[in-house]
Design a protein around this motif. Structure first.
Motif, PDB file in Angstrom:
ATOM      1  N   PHE A  27       0.854  -1.189   0.000  1.00 56.03           N
ATOM      2  CA  PHE A  27       0.000   0.000   0.000  1.00 56.03           C
ATOM      3  C   PHE A  27       0.890   1.239   0.000  1.00 56.03           C
ATOM      4  CE2 PHE A  27      -3.742   2.246   0.111  1.00 56.03           C
ATOM      5  CZ  PHE A  27      -4.011   2.941   1.286  1.00 56.03           C
ATOM      6  N   THR A  28       1.339   1.608  -1.200  1.00 62.42           N
ATOM      7  CA  THR A  28       2.292   2.692  -1.357  1.00 62.42           C
ATOM      8  C   THR A  28       1.737   3.690  -2.361  1.00 62.42           C
ATOM      9  OG1 THR A  28       3.400   1.582  -3.182  1.00 62.42           O
ATOM     10  CG2 THR A  28       4.183   1.069  -0.962  1.00 62.42           C
ATOM     11  N   THR A  29       2.563   4.645  -2.762  1.00 67.07           N
ATOM     12  CA  THR A  29       2.130   5.643  -3.737  1.00 67.07           C
ATOM     13  C   THR A  29       1.683   4.975  -5.031  1.00 67.07           C
ATOM     14  OG1 THR A  29       3.707   7.211  -2.805  1.00 67.07           O
ATOM     15  CG2 THR A  29       2.808   7.723  -4.977  1.00 67.07           C
ATOM     16  N   ASP A  30       2.311   3.872  -5.408  1.00 67.44           N
ATOM     17  CA  ASP A  30       1.960   3.178  -6.643  1.00 67.44           C
ATOM     18  C   ASP A  30       0.647   2.401  -6.487  1.00 67.44           C
ATOM     19  OD1 ASP A  30       3.572   0.722  -8.797  1.00 67.44           O
ATOM     20  OD2 ASP A  30       2.241   2.390  -9.234  1.00 67.44           O
ATOM     21  N   TYR A  31       0.578   1.517  -5.528  1.00 71.05           N
ATOM     22  CA  TYR A  31      -0.670   0.798  -5.213  1.00 71.05           C
ATOM     23  C   TYR A  31      -1.390   1.650  -4.187  1.00 71.05           C
ATOM     24  CZ  TYR A  31       0.640  -3.316  -7.828  1.00 71.05           C
ATOM     25  OH  TYR A  31       0.960  -4.176  -8.830  1.00 71.05           O
ATOM     26  N   LYS A  32      -2.055   2.672  -4.687  1.00 71.61           N
ATOM     27  CA  LYS A  32      -2.555   3.726  -3.811  1.00 71.61           C
ATOM     28  C   LYS A  32      -3.958   3.512  -3.279  1.00 71.61           C
ATOM     29  CE  LYS A  32      -4.642   6.495  -7.440  1.00 71.61           C
ATOM     30  NZ  LYS A  32      -4.820   7.875  -7.963  1.00 71.61           N
ATOM     31  N   ALA A  33      -4.661   2.535  -3.786  1.00 68.68           N
ATOM     32  CA  ALA A  33      -6.039   2.310  -3.366  1.00 68.68           C
ATOM     33  C   ALA A  33      -6.104   1.150  -2.389  1.00 68.68           C
ATOM     34  CB  ALA A  33      -6.912   2.021  -4.571  1.00 68.68           C
ATOM     35  N   GLY A  34      -6.758   1.386  -1.262  1.00 68.32           N
ATOM     36  CA  GLY A  34      -6.967   0.336  -0.283  1.00 68.32           C
ATOM     37  C   GLY A  34      -8.445   0.190  -0.004  1.00 68.32           C
ATOM     38  N   GLY A  35      -8.867  -1.008   0.321  1.00 70.78           N
ATOM     39  CA  GLY A  35     -10.292  -1.180   0.560  1.00 70.78           C
ATOM     40  C   GLY A  35     -10.610  -2.434   1.337  1.00 70.78           C
ATOM     41  N   TRP A  36     -11.869  -2.524   1.716  1.00 71.51           N
ATOM     42  CA  TRP A  36     -12.412  -3.697   2.386  1.00 71.51           C
ATOM     43  C   TRP A  36     -13.603  -4.207   1.593  1.00 71.51           C
ATOM     44  CZ3 TRP A  36     -10.202  -6.106   6.492  1.00 71.51           C
ATOM     45  CH2 TRP A  36      -9.213  -5.407   7.179  1.00 71.51           C
ATOM     46  N   PHE A  37     -13.598  -5.510   1.380  1.00 70.72           N
ATOM     47  CA  PHE A  37     -14.704  -6.199   0.736  1.00 70.72           C
ATOM     48  C   PHE A  37     -15.271  -7.200   1.736  1.00 70.72           C
ATOM     49  CE2 PHE A  37     -14.213  -5.206  -3.901  1.00 70.72           C
ATOM     50  CZ  PHE A  37     -13.116  -4.381  -3.791  1.00 70.72           C
ATOM     51  N   ARG A  38     -16.438  -7.716   1.466  1.00 71.57           N
ATOM     52  CA  ARG A  38     -16.981  -8.777   2.306  1.00 71.57           C
ATOM     53  C   ARG A  38     -17.794  -9.746   1.460  1.00 71.57           C
ATOM     54  NH1 ARG A  38     -21.450  -5.412   5.923  1.00 71.57           N
ATOM     55  NH2 ARG A  38     -23.005  -5.087   4.261  1.00 71.57           N
ATOM     56  N   GLN A  39     -17.847 -10.960   1.943  1.00 74.09           N
ATOM     57  CA  GLN A  39     -18.644 -11.978   1.264  1.00 74.09           C
ATOM     58  C   GLN A  39     -19.380 -12.795   2.305  1.00 74.09           C
ATOM     59  OE1 GLN A  39     -16.511 -14.542  -1.460  1.00 74.09           O
ATOM     60  NE2 GLN A  39     -18.398 -15.043  -2.548  1.00 74.09           N
ATOM     61  N   ALA A  40     -20.705 -12.719   2.240  1.00 70.81           N
ATOM     62  CA  ALA A  40     -21.561 -13.495   3.118  1.00 70.81           C
ATOM     63  C   ALA A  40     -21.888 -14.826   2.438  1.00 70.81           C
ATOM     64  CB  ALA A  40     -22.835 -12.718   3.417  1.00 70.81           C
ATOM     65  N   PRO A  41     -22.262 -15.838   3.212  1.00 69.62           N
ATOM     66  CA  PRO A  41     -22.592 -17.144   2.623  1.00 69.62           C
ATOM     67  C   PRO A  41     -23.673 -17.021   1.559  1.00 69.62           C
ATOM     68  CG  PRO A  41     -22.409 -17.331   4.994  1.00 69.62           C
ATOM     69  CD  PRO A  41     -22.329 -15.865   4.679  1.00 69.62           C
ATOM     70  N   GLY A  42     -23.409 -17.589   0.404  1.00 70.14           N
ATOM     71  CA  GLY A  42     -24.387 -17.579  -0.673  1.00 70.14           C
ATOM     72  C   GLY A  42     -24.500 -16.278  -1.429  1.00 70.14           C
ATOM     73  N   LYS A  43     -23.622 -15.321  -1.131  1.00 69.27           N
ATOM     74  CA  LYS A  43     -23.698 -14.022  -1.796  1.00 69.27           C
ATOM     75  C   LYS A  43     -22.385 -13.715  -2.514  1.00 69.27           C
ATOM     76  CE  LYS A  43     -27.113 -11.895   1.239  1.00 69.27           C
ATOM     77  NZ  LYS A  43     -27.445 -10.697   2.060  1.00 69.27           N
ATOM     78  N   GLU A  44     -22.474 -12.746  -3.427  1.00 63.34           N
ATOM     79  CA  GLU A  44     -21.285 -12.283  -4.137  1.00 63.34           C
ATOM     80  C   GLU A  44     -20.427 -11.413  -3.218  1.00 63.34           C
ATOM     81  OE1 GLU A  44     -22.151 -14.110  -7.746  1.00 63.34           O
ATOM     82  OE2 GLU A  44     -20.492 -12.697  -7.485  1.00 63.34           O
ATOM     83  N   ARG A  45     -19.145 -11.372  -3.491  1.00 65.18           N
ATOM     84  CA  ARG A  45     -18.280 -10.452  -2.753  1.00 65.18           C
ATOM     85  C   ARG A  45     -18.637  -9.023  -3.156  1.00 65.18           C
ATOM     86  NH1 ARG A  45     -12.111 -11.899  -2.932  1.00 65.18           N
ATOM     87  NH2 ARG A  45     -12.428 -11.471  -5.154  1.00 65.18           N
TER      88      ARG A  45
END
Length: 126
Positions: A27-45
């Motif tokens: 997570f630096t100037t080059d890879y500048k985007a950070g995020g959180w995803f989630r996936q519940a059972p039976g659902k898409e991320r």
């Protein structure tokens, strides 16, 4: 490639709070985007929140707006997700992600270019 390591997932009662952390060595100037995803059972991320490391721009999914907060600590390349007012609908495996493009994360990694961690389980139940 980078190895992202999430922590902080747990079993919590409805209305409770948790703080997720992600050690993100890329997570630096080059890879500048950070995020959180989630996936519940039976659902898409799905994207929960993301942040641009350079200008601090943030995005939140409507379902978490006002309850969750994403932040980063530049010094140690860590991405946080503060989660308050948790409900059973927040139960999921939460994944940290980084990418070169903020907009790619913002639109649910449509380009499939994000790098993900292994995930941490969050369970909201009484």
């Amino acid at each position: 490639q980078f190895e992202l390591v999430e922590s902080g997932g747990a079993l919590v009662q409805p209305g409770g709070s948790l703080r997720l952390s992600c050690e993100a060595p890329g997570f630096t100037t080059d890879y500048k985007a950070g995020g959180w995803f989630r996936q519940a059972p039976g659902k898409e991320r799905e994207v929960v929140a993301c942040i641009d490391r350079n200008d601090g721009a943030t995005y939140y999914a409507d379902s978490v707006k006002g309850r969750f907060s994403i932040s980063r600590a530049s010094a140690n390349m860590t991405i946080y997700l503060q989660m308050d007012g948790l409900t059973p609908d927040d139960t999921a495996v939460y994944y940290c992600a980084i990418d070169r493009s903020y907009w790619n994360l913002r639109f649910n990694d449509y380009g499939h270019t994000a790098t993900y961690g292994q995930g941490t389980q969050v369970t909201v139940s009484s």
